[in-house]
Design a protein around this motif. Sequence first.
Motif, PDB file in Angstrom:
ATOM      1  N   SER A 334       0.905  -1.325  -0.043  1.00  0.00           N
ATOM      2  CA  SER A 334       0.051   0.071  -0.056  1.00  0.00           C
ATOM      3  C   SER A 334       0.855   1.283  -0.161  1.00  0.00           C
ATOM      4  O   SER A 334       2.183   1.100   0.225  1.00  0.00           O
ATOM      5  CB  SER A 334      -0.734   0.035   1.366  1.00  0.00           C
ATOM      6  N   GLY A 335       0.392   2.223  -0.198  1.00  0.00           N
ATOM      7  CA  GLY A 335       1.147   3.615  -0.348  1.00  0.00           C
ATOM      8  C   GLY A 335       1.867   3.539  -1.336  1.00  0.00           C
ATOM      9  O   GLY A 335       2.970   4.180  -1.273  1.00  0.00           O
ATOM     10  N   ASN A 336       1.652   3.111  -2.739  1.00  0.00           N
ATOM     11  CA  ASN A 336       2.666   3.201  -3.634  1.00  0.00           C
ATOM     12  C   ASN A 336       3.806   2.622  -3.524  1.00  0.00           C
ATOM     13  O   ASN A 336       4.848   3.475  -3.767  1.00  0.00           O
ATOM     14  CB  ASN A 336       2.835   4.497  -4.442  1.00  0.00           C
ATOM     15  N   GLY A 337       3.963   1.694  -2.665  1.00  0.00           N
ATOM     16  CA  GLY A 337       5.304   1.054  -2.373  1.00  0.00           C
ATOM     17  C   GLY A 337       5.244  -0.541  -2.517  1.00  0.00           C
ATOM     18  O   GLY A 337       4.705  -0.969  -3.355  1.00  0.00           O
ATOM     19  N   GLU A 339       7.032  -4.236  -0.605  1.00  0.00           N
ATOM     20  CA  GLU A 339       7.542  -4.709   0.697  1.00  0.00           C
ATOM     21  C   GLU A 339       8.299  -6.092   0.334  1.00  0.00           C
ATOM     22  O   GLU A 339       8.190  -6.785  -0.571  1.00  0.00           O
ATOM     23  CB  GLU A 339       6.245  -5.363   1.520  1.00  0.00           C
ATOM     24  N   GLN A 375      11.017   1.616   6.128  1.00  0.00           N
ATOM     25  CA  GLN A 375      10.962   1.385   7.287  1.00  0.00           C
ATOM     26  C   GLN A 375      11.430  -0.025   7.345  1.00  0.00           C
ATOM     27  O   GLN A 375      10.886  -0.914   6.441  1.00  0.00           O
ATOM     28  CB  GLN A 375       9.520   1.387   7.944  1.00  0.00           C
ATOM     29  N   TRP A 391       9.414  -2.065   4.134  1.00  0.00           N
ATOM     30  CA  TRP A 391       8.379  -1.386   3.222  1.00  0.00           C
ATOM     31  C   TRP A 391       9.325  -0.299   2.522  1.00  0.00           C
ATOM     32  O   TRP A 391      10.074   0.673   3.352  1.00  0.00           O
ATOM     33  CB  TRP A 391       7.322  -0.728   4.026  1.00  0.00           C
ATOM     34  N   PRO A 393       9.215   2.875  -0.719  1.00  0.00           N
ATOM     35  CA  PRO A 393       8.516   3.771  -1.790  1.00  0.00           C
ATOM     36  C   PRO A 393       8.974   3.173  -2.809  1.00  0.00           C
ATOM     37  O   PRO A 393       9.960   2.742  -3.115  1.00  0.00           O
ATOM     38  CB  PRO A 393       8.766   4.917  -1.374  1.00  0.00           C
ATOM     39  N   ARG A 394       7.814   2.886  -3.950  1.00  0.00           N
ATOM     40  CA  ARG A 394       8.434   2.590  -5.356  1.00  0.00           C
ATOM     41  C   ARG A 394       9.281   3.517  -5.948  1.00  0.00           C
ATOM     42  O   ARG A 394       9.969   3.314  -6.810  1.00  0.00           O
ATOM     43  CB  ARG A 394       7.321   2.168  -6.349  1.00  0.00           C
TER      44      ARG A 394
END
Length: 403
Positions: A334-337, A339, A375, A391, A393-394
Amino acid sequence: MTSTSARPAWGSRLNRLSMRLLKIGIIGTLLFMLAMEMVSHHPDDKPPAYSWVSWLEAAVSLFVIFVYFWYRPGRKHWIAAASIASLTATMLDFFYDQGVRGVGTAELLALGLLMLFAVRHWDAAPGRWVAYATGAAAMLIGVARLYANDLQEAAVGGTMLTAMALTTVIGFGAYLRSMDKLRRETQEEVRQAERLELAREMHDFVAHHVTGMVVLAQAAQVTNTDPKKAFADIEEAGLAALTSMRRMVKMLRNDDAGAGTNPLGDLAQIEDLVERFNREGTDTTCFISPELAGSAVAPEIAATAHRIVREALTNVRKHARGATRVRVVVAAASGNGLEVSVRDDGRAARGKLADSGGGMGLLGLGERIEAVGGQLRAQPRPEGGWETAAWLPRAAAEVQPAP
């Protein structure tokens, strides 16, 4: 928050509980000794509780014990206050004949514990003189107790024993100080090596973005592309290059931030890492979400993901005893990321290989991930084994163009 502890959570909690119980036991013993001193006396003498000087000494002893209980790094000025109060009370006991035996054994032991902290934090404010003042206060109490108990004939031997005990405390404090210094130097060496390696490889990231800008400009010259669209694409590539370069320069200039070692690598190379690890005898599988294959993942983000997997697999080899299965997953989040997670079913290992490194790999990895806006989570799994997950960001954060 970043969790990079290499020990199981239950082990850390047990260590903290043990230290608290030890401190409570020490303080309880000191308070019991102080109470016994206040009421104990020879058959023909009055107890110290009959003298106001003894009550003053007891109050100073309580203050010294409180300073030991409350002490944390950065509160060294309280040790100075305790030492000065102890010197004042002991000097008053010397010059005032109270007619009864004084108190101070509990205070002497508490000052010895504070001496340990004063030497360990030798250069901390308010200065090195605190250690000398604490040593003088402890020695003065030792001599005062010998004379107060009519043991003048043992004054030389008692003084020597007190000095030897104090020297032992000073030596142990100096040892702890040297270990703290060695740990700081090791961390700084790791960070410096990481910054130098990142500086050498910064060209690869910048060249990636600049090459993209050149390709866009060349394509605009030979095609019927809308000039506004071409300039917008070039502007977007330029902003991405600026963001990438500013982030890496910030990591290089920040003395408190350690870059991750070897930022080279991308998502495609993660499968190669897993395959090599699998050939070493551990059942290792890898899953990379198909939707990430064609997505715009910034080069430094992809390199960080590669670094996470490599560090996690290294830790599996070093720390996971009896691991039979390892699962590597890189999935959209989620959040354009995205994992990245590495899970194993091993048990905590012991030995030279497990103890090597001192957690420096996870330290640098955690700071690297935070630097790119991610994170890190490293912790034991409830069903057994260890999990290293992060996690990310992309894409790099956007930089607004200048007006």
